[in-house]
Design an enzyme around this catalytic site. Sequence first.
Site, PDB file in Angstrom:
ATOM      1  N   ASP A   1      17.290 -39.143 -12.761  1.00  0.00           N
ATOM      2  CA  ASP A   1      18.344 -40.124 -12.519  1.00  0.00           C
ATOM      3  C   ASP A   1      19.681 -39.628 -13.058  1.00  0.00           C
ATOM      4  O   ASP A   1      19.903 -39.584 -14.268  1.00  0.00           O
ATOM      5  CB  ASP A   1      17.967 -41.448 -13.195  1.00  0.00           C
ATOM      6  CG  ASP A   1      18.888 -42.591 -12.795  1.00  0.00           C
ATOM      7  OD1 ASP A   1      19.810 -42.368 -11.984  1.00  0.00           O
ATOM      8  OD2 ASP A   1      18.685 -43.704 -13.285  1.00  0.00           O
TER       9      ASP A   1
ATOM     10  N   ASP B   1      24.375 -40.784  -7.091  1.00  0.00           N
ATOM     11  CA  ASP B   1      23.374 -41.286  -8.036  1.00  0.00           C
ATOM     12  C   ASP B   1      21.989 -40.980  -7.493  1.00  0.00           C
ATOM     13  O   ASP B   1      21.521 -41.610  -6.552  1.00  0.00           O
ATOM     14  CB  ASP B   1      23.551 -42.795  -8.246  1.00  0.00           C
ATOM     15  CG  ASP B   1      22.591 -43.344  -9.293  1.00  0.00           C
ATOM     16  OD1 ASP B   1      21.839 -42.555  -9.895  1.00  0.00           O
ATOM     17  OD2 ASP B   1      22.590 -44.570  -9.512  1.00  0.00           O
TER      18      ASP B   1
END
Length: 641
Positions: free
Chosen positions: A105, A301
């Site tokens: 992430d 992201d």
Amino acid sequence: MARVSFPIHVVAIFLLCTSALQSAFSTTGLLSPPHHGARPPMVLPLFLSPPNSSRASTDSRRRHLQGSEKPNARMSLHDDLLLNGYYTTRLWIGTPPQKFALIVDTGSTVTYVPCSNCDQCGKHQDPKFQPKESSTYHPVKCNIDCNCDENRVQCVYERQYAEMSSSSGVLGEDLVSFGNLSGFPPQQAVFGCENMETGDLYSQHADGIMGLGRGDLSIVDQLVGKGVISDSFSLCYGGMEIGGGAMVLGAISPPSDMVFSYSDPVRSPYYNIDLKELHVGGKPLSLSQNIFDKKYGSVLDSGTTYGYLPEEAFLAFKEAIMKEVQSLKKIRGPDPSYNDICFSGAGSDISQLSSSFPAVDMIFGNGHKLTLSPENYLFRHSKVQGAYCLGIFQNGKDPTTLLGGIIVRNTLVTYDREHSKIGFWKTNCSELWDRLHLSSPSHALPPVSNTTTNQTNHLAPTLAPTFAPMPPHIDNPETPVGQITFDMFTSMNISELKPRTVELAEFIAHELDVNITQVHLLGVTAKVNGSLLKWAILPVSGGESISNSSAMEIISRFSEHRVQLPETFGSCQLTQWHVEPLETRTWRQKHYQLLVMAIVITLLVGLSASGVWLLWRRKKQNLNAYKPVGMIVPEQELQAL
């Protein structure tokens, strides 16, 4: 499937209850050191490609990567972007090492795993971290640089995400390992030891998060600070048809045709790009100036699944797409909870999608252009064959442009933090090891060192799946399919399993979207660590064959990890599957289901009456039960609202 990102997750795996597999990447010298004296990168495959995959790229421009002369870290990674909402990597913490599956992430700055004393953590893929069982663990004591617990003894962390999931706990320090093929020994690193998690974090299959964002607690920042890697990393997500990909920790020599965008390191802790325009089908969208530069700007992201645009940009994008696909039929989406924009009539061949859907160009401030193919903004309709839906949505009233993993499928993305730029290179991410001329590891184990004796004994064994090659007749609609067989291993012993085979057949039927009468158990064999079951999917009652479209859908559910079974059946893996043409089935096989049908129906009626029919639904509800967050913490991770 939820519309927010990293922990989104319809938890699915390869006919797996608790695990999954697969791998991938590409260019001459891509992994060679970028300059003399630079540290070698670590290569972490996100997903191992089926060894007999017949869908290899035929791109004549494909470059072959030579492995670096210096060692790399290669690890098998798991899960699927759209089916799970994330990709995970394996990380080992402690001495002896304890294994965890962590979501990669770039929107998070902390790496965390559930701790042994966490009563408010969900059931995840691996056991909780046991600090007392690690001889090298120690807590991070309260100091001026951290938030402290009530007694001002230990540092703590708190994270809350926009979909209202949260994680909180204490900070600890221990040895972290990246795999037995790592070019360097385990490193001391600070990580979060969870004592509470809520929302999607509570219910997801993955154990926790690997924070790749900017910040002192980021695993990248810690490795860079220790001089272990150069200040760069790369991600490569597989495409719509074949999963896969890789993560590289450290600098790489970029391909000559990699497209770069400036990334402002000061603007925010998130990785942004200098996006100026969007073109659909070669035509620029008519948008306000700097529409993609508001609030956080245009953010990449990796933990977010889809793409999210500001309202003005989304409406213009949607309208432009609608004009380009007028020959297709607009249909309802697969989930009534969402007003998805979907189209049918494009066909099931992913390689032909560009003949039905337009290319989308992202124009950067330096004039460079990244062209998105349809797989970079579409996802498959799960209920209609040959139908697809827009994977780009409006970001509520938030003016931030949020670009999730779907945007960069089959794209190598290099986060060159040292030079404040992000590079993009279109490639087939599921072919990393072939292009590196390296054998892909079937098991990723922590590196052996003097401080980690006998550590492999602490790792659960993993089966390497094998695949029958795609039968030639499967693409020929004139040749009917007789049956589909598959073998499944489960950690349950045979005495526990036998009374529950009908229940298991019911779940398999549900996951494959077939009638319960089509699912037949051909045999159960006791194994040392569990049981091996052989199943068959037969034609519907009264039918002679399975249609090719249905067979392809069943196969795709296998190969795309779209089959999920309850954890009550133990750790399960699909070990192989095979498609048999109609002529190979015996008379007994063709008519066996007529004999069994009445028995199955009778059993199901009995099970329904006793309430077992609702067992799985209730179990899912119980897993999702959690206590709400009592406060809003000041620091929040970026997620789409």
